[in-house]
Scaffold this motif. Structure first.
Motif, PDB file in Angstrom:
ATOM      1  N   SER A 288     -49.417  31.205  -3.913  1.00 35.36           N
ATOM      2  CA  SER A 288     -48.244  30.932  -3.095  1.00 35.36           C
ATOM      3  C   SER A 288     -48.173  29.444  -2.776  1.00 35.36           C
ATOM      4  O   SER A 288     -49.114  28.862  -2.218  1.00 35.36           O
ATOM      5  CB  SER A 288     -48.293  31.746  -1.801  1.00 35.36           C
ATOM      6  OG  SER A 288     -47.185  31.437  -0.972  1.00 35.36           O
ATOM      7  N   LEU A 289     -47.063  28.803  -3.164  1.00 36.90           N
ATOM      8  CA  LEU A 289     -46.879  27.378  -2.891  1.00 36.90           C
ATOM      9  C   LEU A 289     -46.128  27.138  -1.590  1.00 36.90           C
ATOM     10  O   LEU A 289     -46.333  26.131  -0.928  1.00 36.90           O
ATOM     11  CB  LEU A 289     -46.102  26.722  -4.039  1.00 36.90           C
ATOM     12  CG  LEU A 289     -46.716  26.835  -5.440  1.00 36.90           C
ATOM     13  CD1 LEU A 289     -45.839  26.127  -6.450  1.00 36.90           C
ATOM     14  CD2 LEU A 289     -48.130  26.254  -5.451  1.00 36.90           C
ATOM     15  N   ILE A 308     -35.496  26.134  -9.755  1.00 36.65           N
ATOM     16  CA  ILE A 308     -35.934  26.876  -8.568  1.00 36.65           C
ATOM     17  C   ILE A 308     -35.015  26.574  -7.388  1.00 36.65           C
ATOM     18  O   ILE A 308     -34.618  27.477  -6.637  1.00 36.65           O
ATOM     19  CB  ILE A 308     -37.391  26.541  -8.232  1.00 36.65           C
ATOM     20  CG1 ILE A 308     -38.327  27.064  -9.336  1.00 36.65           C
ATOM     21  CG2 ILE A 308     -37.790  27.133  -6.883  1.00 36.65           C
ATOM     22  CD1 ILE A 308     -38.371  28.563  -9.459  1.00 36.65           C
ATOM     23  N   SER A 309     -34.640  25.313  -7.228  1.00 33.05           N
ATOM     24  CA  SER A 309     -33.710  24.954  -6.155  1.00 33.05           C
ATOM     25  C   SER A 309     -32.372  25.654  -6.340  1.00 33.05           C
ATOM     26  O   SER A 309     -31.796  26.190  -5.386  1.00 33.05           O
ATOM     27  CB  SER A 309     -33.511  23.436  -6.125  1.00 33.05           C
ATOM     28  OG  SER A 309     -34.714  22.766  -5.805  1.00 33.05           O
ATOM     29  N   LEU A 310     -31.866  25.660  -7.581  1.00 33.59           N
ATOM     30  CA  LEU A 310     -30.594  26.320  -7.848  1.00 33.59           C
ATOM     31  C   LEU A 310     -30.694  27.825  -7.634  1.00 33.59           C
ATOM     32  O   LEU A 310     -29.752  28.464  -7.142  1.00 33.59           O
ATOM     33  CB  LEU A 310     -30.144  26.016  -9.281  1.00 33.59           C
ATOM     34  CG  LEU A 310     -29.804  24.552  -9.579  1.00 33.59           C
ATOM     35  CD1 LEU A 310     -29.449  24.388 -11.056  1.00 33.59           C
ATOM     36  CD2 LEU A 310     -28.658  24.082  -8.697  1.00 33.59           C
ATOM     37  N   VAL A 336     -42.013  30.548  -2.828  1.00 36.13           N
ATOM     38  CA  VAL A 336     -42.203  30.121  -4.207  1.00 36.13           C
ATOM     39  C   VAL A 336     -43.670  30.303  -4.542  1.00 36.13           C
ATOM     40  O   VAL A 336     -44.553  29.879  -3.786  1.00 36.13           O
ATOM     41  CB  VAL A 336     -41.795  28.645  -4.416  1.00 36.13           C
ATOM     42  CG1 VAL A 336     -42.053  28.229  -5.856  1.00 36.13           C
ATOM     43  CG2 VAL A 336     -40.333  28.443  -4.059  1.00 36.13           C
ATOM     44  N   GLY A 337     -43.926  30.952  -5.653  1.00 36.25           N
ATOM     45  CA  GLY A 337     -45.286  31.135  -6.127  1.00 36.25           C
ATOM     46  C   GLY A 337     -45.443  30.561  -7.520  1.00 36.25           C
ATOM     47  O   GLY A 337     -44.470  30.453  -8.282  1.00 36.25           O
ATOM     48  N   ALA A 338     -46.646  30.179  -7.849  1.00 38.40           N
ATOM     49  CA  ALA A 338     -46.931  29.617  -9.177  1.00 38.40           C
ATOM     50  C   ALA A 338     -48.076  30.386  -9.787  1.00 38.40           C
ATOM     51  O   ALA A 338     -48.980  30.867  -9.108  1.00 38.40           O
ATOM     52  CB  ALA A 338     -47.267  28.135  -9.088  1.00 38.40           C
ATOM     53  N   GLY A 339     -48.030  30.498 -11.082  1.00 34.43           N
ATOM     54  CA  GLY A 339     -49.090  31.191 -11.797  1.00 34.43           C
ATOM     55  C   GLY A 339     -49.156  30.699 -13.220  1.00 34.43           C
ATOM     56  O   GLY A 339     -48.253  29.997 -13.712  1.00 34.43           O
TER      57      GLY A 339
END
Length: 352
Positions: A288-289, A308-310, A336-339
C-alpha cells in the motif's frame, strides 16, 4: 344450491355467502387509506417512493502531497527462483490431473519483473425507500396520525451498521398507521373455496360422478358410490381462511421505511503488457502506497503515473453521478497499491 360446472347439484347448506378468492394488489386502493399530511405522494405514485437525501456540506480542503516518499518501490518484495518454483508447484498441486515432475525439474532461465499500480475507490452509501405495507390487525396499539405528524424519512434516526458493511433494514414510520377492513376478503376473514364453489364436495375423478366406473357393475370404490368426494382444497369446509388478514378481518396499514446500505467499488490497474486475466490482477496483493478515508475523498493530483490520477478522477465522478440522486454518501476510502508481476521462462532437462 350451487351448480357445479358439470351440472351436478351440490348442497351448500351452512356455507356463508363469501366471495371467491381473486387476485388482488399487495396494497388496497388509495381511496381506502386515510390521507396523511406528509405522505400524500404515496397515494399517487403507486405506493412506493424513493426519498432523495439532503445536500451535504462540502468536505475538507484538498491537501497537497509529496509523492516521492510514497513511491519507494523497494518495499515491493522480490521473487527468487525458489519462490517461483514453490508457486509453480502449488499451482500444479491444485489441479487434479497435473503432474508435478515437470514443474520440479524445470530449469528456470529468466525472471522478468513488471511493477503495477492499482487505484481502488470504495463508497459506502445509504438510500431510503418508503412504501405502504400491512399486517393482520390483532387489536394491537395503533400509532396513527392522531398521535402526531409523521417525521420526514431522512429525519428518522437509526443505528448505522459498521462502515462498509452492507445491510438492509425495515422500520415502521411513526404516526403512519391506520386500520382498515381487509381488501382481500372484504372483512369476512374467509373466502369461498374456488375448488368446490363452497360446497365442500367435488365430483369424483375416478368415476366422473357416475357412481360406477364405465363397463363395471359394482360401485366406485373411490367415492363409495356417491359420485362425490371431499374437496382437497378446503378439506371439505367449503371456505378457506383469508391468507391476507389470517382470518382477523382487518389490516393494520402503515408506511414502511426500507434503508439499504451499499458499497460501490471502482478499481483500476495501470497499463501493463501481461497476459493475465483481470480478475486475477484484482485479487493480487501488493504494498500500500497511499490510503485516504473520509466522508468525501478527493482525486489524486500529480501522481507519478498520470493514468492513476485520471482513474481517481473518473472513479469519484462515476460514484458521484450514480449516487447523487438516490443515496447519501456516508464514507469513502481510496488508495493506491503497488506490486510486482513476475514472468518466468524456463526449459525442461534434456533427455538423451
Amino acid at each position: 344450491v350451487d351448480r357445479s360446472p358439470a351440472g351436478d347439484c351440490l348442497p351448500s347448506a351452512g356455507v356463508a355467502d363469501l366471495s371467491f378468492e381473486a387476485d388482488s394488489p399487495p396494497a388496497p386502493p388509495a381511496e381506502l387509506l386515510d390521507r396523511l399530511p406528509s405522505y400524500d405522494w404515496l397515494l399517487q405514485g403507486g405506493g412506493r417512493q424513493i426519498f432523495f437525501p439532503p445536500l451535504e456540506a462540502p468536505g475538507r480542503p484538498l491537501d497537497q502531497r509529496c509523492w516521492s516518499s510514497f513511491m519507494d518501490l523497494s518495499r515491493v518484495p522480490t521473487v527468487t527462483e525458489e519462490v517461483a518454483r514453490e508457486a509453480l508447484l502449488s499451482f500444479v498441486s491444485s489441479k487434479c490431473c497435473y503432474g508435478s515432475a515437470a514443474a520440479g525439474d524445470l530449469v528456470i532461465q529468466e525472471l522478468k519483473q513488471q511493477t503495477l499500480c492499482r487505484y481502488r475507490l470504495e463508497t459506502f452509501s445509504e438510500s431510503r425507500i418508503s412504501e405502504w405495507t400491512f399486517q393482520p390487525f390483532t387489536n394491537q396499539s395503533v400509532d396513527g396520525p392522531q398521535r402526531g405528524t409523521s417525521p420526514r424519512l431522512w429525519d428518522i434516526r437509526v443505528q448505522v451498521p459498521p462502515m462498509f458493511h452492507e445491510d438492509t433494514r425495515k422500520f415502521q414510520v411513526p404516526h403512519s398507521s391506520v386500520v382498515k377492513e381487509c381488501h382481500k376478503c372484504h372483512g369476512r376473514g374467509r373466502y369461498k373455496c374456488s375448488g368446490c364453489h363452497g360446497a365442500g364436495m367435488v365430483r369424483c375423478s375416478s368415476c366422473s360422478g357416475a357412481k360406477r366406473k364405465a363397463k363395471q357393475s359394482r360401485r366406485c370404490q373411490m367415492c363409495s358410490g356417491s359420485g362425490r368426494r371431499r374437496c382437497s382444497t378446503c378439506s371439505g369446509r367449503g371456505n378457506k381462511t383469508c391468507a391476507t388478514c389470517k382470518g382477523e378481518k382487518k389490516l393494520l396499514h402503515f408506511i414502511q421505511l426500507v434503508i439499504m446500505w451499499y458499497n460501490s467499488l471502482f478499481e483500476f490497474v495501470s497499463e501493463h503488457r501481461l497476459n493475465c486475466p483481470g480478475e486475477l490482477l484484482a485479487k493480487a496483493k501488493g504494498e500500500s502506497l497511499f490510503k485516504d478515508e473520509n466522508t468525501m475523498v478527493y482525486p489524486i493530483v500529480d501522481f507519478p503515473l498520470r493514468e492513476i490520477s485520471l482513474a481517481s478522477q473518473r472513479g469519484i465522478a462515476e460514484h458521484s453521478a450514480a449516487l447523487a440522486s438516490r443515496a447519501r454518501v456516508l464514507q469513502q476510502v481510496s488508495g493506491v497499491g503497488a506490486g510486482a508481476r513476475w514472468e518466468t521462462s524456463g526449459a525442461g532437462p534434456l533427455v538423451p
